[in-house]
Design an enzyme around this catalytic site. Structure first.
Site, short mmCIF file in Angstrom:
data_model
loop_
_atom_site.label_atom_id
_atom_site.label_comp_id
_atom_site.label_asym_id
_atom_site.label_seq_id
_atom_site.Cartn_x
_atom_site.Cartn_y
_atom_site.Cartn_z
N THR A 13 45.93 53.84 41.67
CA THR A 13 46.09 52.67 40.94
C THR A 13 45.56 51.34 41.51
OG1 THR A 13 47.73 51.74 39.61
CG2 THR A 13 48.53 52.13 41.55
N ASN A 33 36.30 37.68 28.99
CA ASN A 33 36.84 37.96 30.36
C ASN A 33 36.83 36.51 30.78
OD1 ASN A 33 38.21 39.58 32.58
ND2 ASN A 33 36.59 38.92 33.71
N ARG A 34 37.86 36.14 31.57
CA ARG A 34 38.00 34.87 32.10
C ARG A 34 36.66 34.52 33.04
NH1 ARG A 34 42.67 34.05 36.70
NH2 ARG A 34 41.44 35.80 37.67
N LYS A 48 40.77 51.83 42.35
CA LYS A 48 40.05 52.69 41.45
C LYS A 48 38.51 52.86 41.53
CE LYS A 48 43.60 52.77 37.68
NZ LYS A 48 43.99 52.45 36.26
N SER A 97 56.61 51.67 40.50
CA SER A 97 55.96 52.68 39.50
C SER A 97 56.80 53.85 38.92
CB SER A 97 54.96 53.51 40.31
OG SER A 97 54.31 54.50 39.52
N ASN A 151 41.02 57.42 38.51
CA ASN A 151 42.46 57.25 38.69
C ASN A 151 43.11 58.55 38.77
OD1 ASN A 151 42.49 58.70 36.12
ND2 ASN A 151 43.94 57.46 35.03
N GLY A 174 39.90 41.07 29.06
CA GLY A 174 39.84 41.47 30.46
C GLY A 174 38.72 42.29 30.51
N ALA A 175 38.20 42.54 31.82
CA ALA A 175 37.13 43.44 32.36
C ALA A 175 37.01 43.99 33.65
CB ALA A 175 35.76 42.24 32.25
P1 NDP Z 1 41.87 44.51 37.66
O1 NDP Z 1 42.59 43.73 38.63
O2 NDP Z 1 40.68 45.54 37.66
O3 NDP Z 1 41.55 43.37 36.48
C1 NDP Z 1 42.23 42.45 36.19
C2 NDP Z 1 41.77 41.55 34.97
O4 NDP Z 1 42.75 40.54 34.58
C3 NDP Z 1 40.50 41.03 35.06
O5 NDP Z 1 39.71 41.01 34.02
C4 NDP Z 1 40.96 39.51 35.42
O6 NDP Z 1 39.71 38.52 35.18
C5 NDP Z 1 42.18 39.44 34.59
N1 NDP Z 1 43.13 38.23 35.05
C6 NDP Z 1 43.71 38.51 35.89
N2 NDP Z 1 44.63 37.18 36.11
C7 NDP Z 1 44.25 36.62 34.95
C8 NDP Z 1 44.60 35.15 34.46
N3 NDP Z 1 45.65 34.49 35.26
N4 NDP Z 1 44.17 34.81 33.41
C9 NDP Z 1 43.04 35.46 32.82
N5 NDP Z 1 42.75 36.60 33.15
C10 NDP Z 1 43.23 37.03 34.34
O7 NDP Z 1 43.12 45.40 37.01
P2 NDP Z 1 43.05 46.38 35.83
O8 NDP Z 1 41.98 46.44 34.98
O9 NDP Z 1 43.10 47.79 36.51
O10 NDP Z 1 44.46 46.48 35.01
C11 NDP Z 1 44.63 45.38 34.02
C12 NDP Z 1 46.07 45.68 33.69
O11 NDP Z 1 46.18 46.83 32.82
C13 NDP Z 1 47.13 45.82 34.64
O12 NDP Z 1 48.31 45.04 34.26
C14 NDP Z 1 47.59 47.18 34.82
O13 NDP Z 1 49.01 47.38 35.14
C15 NDP Z 1 47.45 47.51 33.23
N6 NDP Z 1 46.95 49.12 33.17
C16 NDP Z 1 47.93 49.84 32.45
C17 NDP Z 1 47.54 51.15 32.23
C18 NDP Z 1 48.36 52.00 31.37
O14 NDP Z 1 48.54 53.23 31.69
N7 NDP Z 1 49.29 51.47 30.63
C19 NDP Z 1 46.63 51.83 33.06
C20 NDP Z 1 45.65 50.98 33.63
C21 NDP Z 1 46.02 49.62 33.57
P3 NDP Z 1 38.95 38.13 36.14
O15 NDP Z 1 37.70 39.02 36.34
O16 NDP Z 1 38.45 36.74 35.83
O17 NDP Z 1 39.40 37.99 37.53
#
Ligand code: NDP
Length: 287
Positions: free
Chosen positions: A68, A156-157, A72, A21, A93, A133-134
């Site tokens: 994180t 979303n996937r 969350k 981090s 968060n 994404g969701a």
């Molecule tokens: P979550 O674990 O809650 O959600 C992950 C998401 O990614 C879901 O929609 C999931 O889909 C999807 N996903 C995971 N693997 C795959 C794949 N191989 N193909 C397609 N979709 C995939 O994570 P968060 O929402 O908390 O975070 C998402 C991203 O955003 C992270 O990389 C995080 O680091 C980044 N982030 C950045 C921030 C910033 O300040 N810049 C703040 C918060 C987050 P499914 O539902 O189908 O599993």
């Protein structure tokens, strides 16, 4: 000998994993800039360890926490009270402790909006915006984006997860949801935000190349000292502009810092210090 850190207010990030981090560095720079005396630790806690970690930090006199992945949503349910933004999104968060209370906030949405509109000078009203994404991050950014007047689609996937998210925001202006197999049928998007964790896990992002157009701004919530896989994919398919989530990371941290300390740091010099330069292969993080 007196330990100077013993008298400092303690903050920490709880997640799993947390070892890479940038938050300790960002909050140290904020504290230096605003002349605040505090420490910022990293707490690696699994789902089973999370509640004990939060309560233990509070009992030891900790003042506040950032939360994180993957905690969350769990944090929201642990809080005894929450701000409007956290309550609507049901994800937290940032935590403050006040007497016996554990108060949850969500600064992801405000951080993203500030990066898009202030740092990147993007006008959001009326723009077609697609989120890929969701997950937890998306929950936090939906309301502020709708308030900013975008025409929103979430893909979303796992389509069911996007449908659940749509139901969570049923009182808000309507938005569309779909699966990745329907992306090619969408109208041209002005902004595409990648909020999947596919890239950080080293998995290939299954988005069709035709969604990336010369006028599309592609914004990756993920950030890296090099180009992220999403940025590379978008550029390869002709996206006109690509950005990573460094600005959101710093702005959401500044909002958390303000909640804790009552003073908002000036993020501009921190952004310059941390955002990779024009040549993204040349890291500019020097601290
Ligand atoms: P979550 O674990 O809650 O959600 C992950 C998401 O990614 C879901 O929609 C999931 O889909 C999807 N996903 C995971 N693997 C795959 C794949 N191989 N193909 C397609 N979709 C995939 O994570 P968060 O929402 O908390 O975070 C998402 C991203 O955003 C992270 O990389 C995080 O680091 C980044 N982030 C950045 C921030 C910033 O300040 N810049 C703040 C918060 C987050 P499914 O539902 O189908 O599993």
């Amino acid at each position: 000998m007196n330990d100077p850190e013993a008298s400092q207010d303690r903050y920490a990030l709880v997640g799993h994993p947390v070892d890479h981090s940038y938050s300790p560095l960002i909050h140290r720079l904020f504290a230096q800039q605003t002349d605040q005396s505090l420490t910022y630790e990293l707490i690696d806690a699994t789902a089973e360890e999370f509640e004990v970690a939060v309560r233990g930090f509070k009992a030891a006199g900790g003042k506040g926490l950032n939360i994180t992945v993957p905690h969350k949503e769990r944090a929201f349910h642990l809080c005894t009270d929450s701000s409007d933004d956290a309550r609507e999104a049901q994800v937290v968060n940032t935590i403050t402790f006040a007497g016996g209370a554990i108060i949850g906030h969500n600064t992801d949405g405000s951080g993203l909006i500030r990066d898009l509109t202030v740092n990147l000078e993007i006008e959001l009203a009326g723009k077609r915006l697609l989120i890929l994404g969701a997950g937890g991050a998306v929950r936090g950014i939906v309301s502020p984006l709708l308030e900013a007047g975008v025409e929103l689609t979430i893909a979303n996937r796992t389509v069911e997860r996007a449908v659940r998210l749509q139901a969570l925001f049923s009182g808000r202006p309507e938005f569309d949801v779909c699966g990745f197999d329907e992306l090619s049928e969408l109208a041209e998007q002005d902004i595409i935000i990648n909020a999947t964790s596919a890239g950080v896990r080293g998995e290939a992002a299954p988005f069709p190349g035709e969604i990336f157009m010369p006028n599309t701004l592609c914004y990756d919530l993920s950030y890296s000292l090099r180009d992220t896989p999403f940025v590379i994919l978008a550029r390869t398919h002709g996206a006109g502009r690509t950005e990573q989530g460094w600005g959101m990371l710093i702005e959401q941290a500044a909002d958390a810092f303000e909640i804790w300390r009552g003073v908002r740091p000036d993020t501009a010099p921190i952004l310059v210090k941390m955002r990779p330069g024009q040549d993204a292969n040349e890291p500019s993080v020097t601290d």
